[in-house]
Scaffold this motif. Structure first.
Motif, PDB file in Angstrom:
ATOM      1  N   GLY A  72       0.790  -1.223   0.000  1.00 36.41           N
ATOM      2  CA  GLY A  72       0.000   0.000   0.000  1.00 36.41           C
ATOM      3  C   GLY A  72       0.824   1.276   0.000  1.00 36.41           C
ATOM      4  O   GLY A  72       0.266   2.371  -0.023  1.00 36.41           O
ATOM      5  N   THR A 125      -9.566   1.544   1.972  1.00 34.76           N
ATOM      6  CA  THR A 125      -8.606   0.494   1.619  1.00 34.76           C
ATOM      7  C   THR A 125      -7.180   1.030   1.630  1.00 34.76           C
ATOM      8  O   THR A 125      -6.320   0.487   0.950  1.00 34.76           O
ATOM      9  CB  THR A 125      -8.935  -0.098   0.235  1.00 34.76           C
ATOM     10  N   SER A 126      -6.937   2.078   2.382  1.00 35.32           N
ATOM     11  CA  SER A 126      -5.616   2.716   2.389  1.00 35.32           C
ATOM     12  C   SER A 126      -5.007   2.628   3.785  1.00 35.32           C
ATOM     13  O   SER A 126      -5.724   2.675   4.785  1.00 35.32           O
ATOM     14  CB  SER A 126      -5.749   4.184   1.965  1.00 35.32           C
ATOM     15  N   PRO A 127      -3.681   2.492   3.882  1.00 30.75           N
ATOM     16  CA  PRO A 127      -3.030   2.490   5.203  1.00 30.75           C
ATOM     17  C   PRO A 127      -2.894   3.883   5.807  1.00 30.75           C
ATOM     18  O   PRO A 127      -2.399   4.016   6.919  1.00 30.75           O
ATOM     19  CB  PRO A 127      -1.651   1.895   4.903  1.00 30.75           C
ATOM     20  N   TRP A 219       0.520   7.664   8.862  1.00 29.55           N
ATOM     21  CA  TRP A 219       0.323   6.218   8.912  1.00 29.55           C
ATOM     22  C   TRP A 219       0.800   5.697  10.268  1.00 29.55           C
ATOM     23  O   TRP A 219       1.723   6.229  10.875  1.00 29.55           O
ATOM     24  CB  TRP A 219       1.036   5.522   7.755  1.00 29.55           C
ATOM     25  N   GLN A 592      -7.077  -5.994   1.602  1.00 34.50           N
ATOM     26  CA  GLN A 592      -6.685  -4.823   2.387  1.00 34.50           C
ATOM     27  C   GLN A 592      -7.834  -4.317   3.247  1.00 34.50           C
ATOM     28  O   GLN A 592      -7.618  -3.893   4.386  1.00 34.50           O
ATOM     29  CB  GLN A 592      -6.201  -3.715   1.446  1.00 34.50           C
ATOM     30  N   GLU A 595      -8.048  -6.665   6.200  1.00 30.34           N
ATOM     31  CA  GLU A 595      -6.916  -6.550   7.118  1.00 30.34           C
ATOM     32  C   GLU A 595      -6.826  -5.177   7.781  1.00 30.34           C
ATOM     33  O   GLU A 595      -6.225  -5.047   8.838  1.00 30.34           O
ATOM     34  CB  GLU A 595      -5.603  -6.808   6.354  1.00 30.34           C
ATOM     35  N   GLY A 596      -7.404  -4.145   7.161  1.00 34.92           N
ATOM     36  CA  GLY A 596      -7.231  -2.786   7.632  1.00 34.92           C
ATOM     37  C   GLY A 596      -8.077  -2.450   8.843  1.00 34.92           C
ATOM     38  O   GLY A 596      -8.711  -3.314   9.470  1.00 34.92           O
ATOM     39  N   ASP A 597      -8.083  -1.171   9.150  1.00 35.64           N
ATOM     40  CA  ASP A 597      -8.818  -0.659  10.298  1.00 35.64           C
ATOM     41  C   ASP A 597     -10.303  -0.625   9.972  1.00 35.64           C
ATOM     42  O   ASP A 597     -10.728   0.004   9.000  1.00 35.64           O
ATOM     43  CB  ASP A 597      -8.313   0.751  10.632  1.00 35.64           C
ATOM     44  N   ASN A 600     -12.198   2.684   9.342  1.00 37.08           N
ATOM     45  CA  ASN A 600     -12.019   3.423   8.091  1.00 37.08           C
ATOM     46  C   ASN A 600     -12.911   2.911   6.969  1.00 37.08           C
ATOM     47  O   ASN A 600     -12.942   3.498   5.889  1.00 37.08           O
ATOM     48  CB  ASN A 600     -10.551   3.362   7.639  1.00 37.08           C
TER      49      ASN A 600
END
Length: 634
Positions: A72, A125-127, A219, A592, A595-597, A600
């Motif tokens: 990412g 879908t972004s870190p 990040w 993503q 796996e992500g937060d 968000n």
């Protein structure tokens, strides 16, 4: 007696050679690893005095290996040698600077309209996340965006030139507090577009038309601030592309070459010693390997032969299955039996019905799955093509299919808890992502459903049944098909009607979304046995309760659960089942999102009303697509 003395006296010599060889290999690997760690992942930049690009960022144009950057965090260079960051669903930003110690990246809009980018930011879908200040304290205020047909505004309003269209002006009004916001009424000639958070609104508004205005993104993972504070650089351990990270010294000029020269010199010395020792032992003793060593090698070769795809005769299939003694199940193309290979390896043997038209399916299965090696894809042990008799031999998975655990009310098949559901969903997503991106050719499954997801003894999922799969080149996103394929309830709309778009890897994304909804709901997506007709089509029912009516999910949640996992799976699923392929994420983006937060993740648009984009399909958006479409053959 002489034989016994020779065996015992030569043993230390053999151990010495082995130790020397092992030491040599380890030293060369360590030297190569140190060299790769130090020099392979170099610091890059798009232009002189531009932002330094290093871990966790990676410059795609340098063709660096994947372990040089965190997933990412890919950057690229524009034609003008500007550094570019692309955020999914939010577009491209140009990079001014990167602060690795504070883990901040300063960006600006290439079109010079940063306020427009604030209206469309999407970090699902972004870190990254938006940071309003560089000192770690996110002080912010609110502004209201107004679209007006005239300029009759009172109070402190700032005109936004870059958002204006013919006949309308756009203004930003500073919000003093929540009470003021709730009581504010725009003039009759204006309507409110949106309320957004901005950094230091007075300063921000005074420079709102400045093309050099910037946004700060931060990040949290990976956390490399400790390494940067110590004057070191961050990297993945052991040159992998996932897992934990550590701190490495930044090499000085010429240090890497010196390390390599030293390693090669010592390595050559060790090689010479090993060769001389081996020659001495060979001429002195000149004997064969011990019988114990030979037996161990033979056993290894036997096991290796059993683990690679093998062609069996029909007599072999009968022997493996003990004359088809234990039947595991019955499918549309044949029966499945439990079997055992000679070295105690358990297998599942699917014997195909030769009366069915399974020639294409058999070829697809062997040619496709025979080349796949992934933890979330079932392994093909062997196959049989003996005249008209055909069979497929798979690894044995004791927990059978996912369907048994999400639909069954049997007490012997208890429901899976939330954590296990998430693990299974993640494994399936990574398996499909591998099929789409991990092989030389893209593999499209076209039949993703709970029945084709098998579970091992630890409930790790494995994708099976590649009878309908198609192979295509990675550089071609459109697949040519002569007829619809798949299972009702999981088939993407474009497979039935090209009015929705072209058939591509996004068709598997749709099927995965339907599978996720069934995992969360514990019921079929289409169920005509429910009491209320509004609940017959489960995806629409769950959208109305989760999104439209704002209700929390009350399904498949354990007594001590809070429903967060179910909610995340549902939101991801609703993204995947968008009617038009262009609106669905790729499987990489799906992984993503999982796996992500969770905080968000944003709500997707209503997939059941999107068909109003076109009326050529004749589909009622309140009903599942396959009840109103006829199959179109090309």
């Amino acid at each position: 007696m002489g034989g016994g003395c020779r065996s015992s006296s030569r043993q230390p010599q053999v151990i010495l050679v082995r130790q020397l060889l092992i030491s040599l290999v380890l030293f060369i690997l360590a030297s190569a690893d140190a060299e790769e760690n130090q020099d392979n992942c170099t610091i890059s930049e798009c232009k002189h005095h531009g932002p330094a690009i290093r871990f966790p960022f990676r410059l795609k144009e340098d063709r660096q290996q994947s372990h040089c950057g965190y997933p990412g965090f890919e950057l690229s260079c524009t034609a003008n040698k500007e550094t570019k960051l692309e955020l999914p669903f939010s577009g491209a930003f140009l990079v001014k600077a990167i602060d690795y110690r504070s883990q901040l990246i300063e960006t600006y809009d290439p079109q010079g309209c940063i306020i427009k980018r604030l209206l469309h930011l999407n970090f699902s879908t972004s870190p990254f996340h938006q940071t309003l200040s560089s000192d770690g304290n996110d002080y912010y205020d609110l502004i209201i965006i107004l679209n007006c047909s005239s300029t009759e505004l009172r109070g402190k309003a700032h005109r936004i030139n870059c958002l204006e269209v013919s006949g309308y002006q756009v203004f930003a009004v500073h919000v003093l507090d929540d009470d003021w916001l709730s009581g504010y009424m725009p003039p009759p000639s204006c309507h409110k577009v949106r309320t957004i958070s901005v950094p230091f609104s007075n300063h921000f508004l005074s420079h709102i038309n400045d093309p050099d205005s910037s946004l700060l993104f931060g990040w949290k993972s990976p956390n490399c601030s400790y390494c940067n504070e110590k004057g070191k650089r961050c990297a993945f351990k052991n040159n992998t592309s996932t897992g934990s990270i550590w701190c490495l010294d930044i090499p000085t000029k010429g240090e890497s070459g010196k390390q390599l020269l030293t390693g090669l010199t010592i390595g050559l010395i060790l090689v010479e010693i090993a060769i001389l020792t081996s020659i001495t032992i060979y001429f002195v003793y000149n004997s064969k390997l011990d019988k114990e060593d030979q037996a161990r090698i033979e056993k290894f070769l036997e096991d290796y032969q059993a683990l690679r795809p093998t062609r069996y005769s029909y007599a072999d299939i009968k022997r493996i299955t003990n004359q088809f003694k234990e039947k595991l199940g019955q499918g549309g193309y044949g029966s499945v039996f439990k079997g055992k290979l000679s070295n105690e390896i358990l297998v599942a043997v699917k014997v195909l019905n030769y009366s069915k038209g399974n020639g294409e399916e058999f070829i697809n299965e062997v040619s496709t799955i025979g080349r796949i090696h992934h933890v979330n894809v079932v392994r093909l042990v062997g196959f049989c093509a003996d005249g008209f008799r055909r069979a497929l031999v798979y690894e044995f998975l004791p927990n059978e299919s996912l369907e048994k655990f999400i639909f069954s009310k049997d007490a012997n098949n208890p429901s899976l808890d939330s954590e296990k559901l998430m693990d299974i969903a993640m494994g399936i997503a990574k398996g499909i992502e591998y099929l789409h991106q991990g092989c030389d050719q893209r593999i499209l499954h076209f039949d993703i459903k709970p029945h084709n997801i098998l579970l091992d003894h630890n409930f790790n999922p494995k994708i099976s049944d590649f009878g309908l799969a198609k192979l295509c080149s990675k550089d071609k996103s459109i697949v040519s098909m002569t007829a619809a394929r798949g299972t009702m309830g999981y088939i993407a709309p474009e497979v039935f009607s090209r009015n929705f778009g072209n058939v591509s890897y996004k068709s598997d994304v749709y099927s995965f979304g339907m599978l996720l909804l069934e995992m969360v709901g514990g019921r079929k997506n289409i169920d005509t046995t429910v009491e209320k007709s509004s609940q017959a089509y489960f995806p629409e029912w769950i959208y109305n309760h989760l999104i439209s009516q704002g209700e929390e999910l009350k399904i498949r949640i354990a007594e001590d659960g809070d429903g967060k996992i179910e909610r995340r799976l549902t939101i991801v699923a609703l993204w995947c089942i968008q009617w038009y392929p262009v609106d669905r994420p790729s499987m990489k983006a799906v992984v993503q999102m999982l796996e992500g937060d969770a905080e968000n993740l944003i709500m997707p648009p209503n997939p059941f009303a999107s068909t109003t984009k076109t009326n050529t399909s004749g589909v009622n958006p309140k009903k599942p697509f396959h009840t109103g479409l006829t199959i179109i053959e090309e």
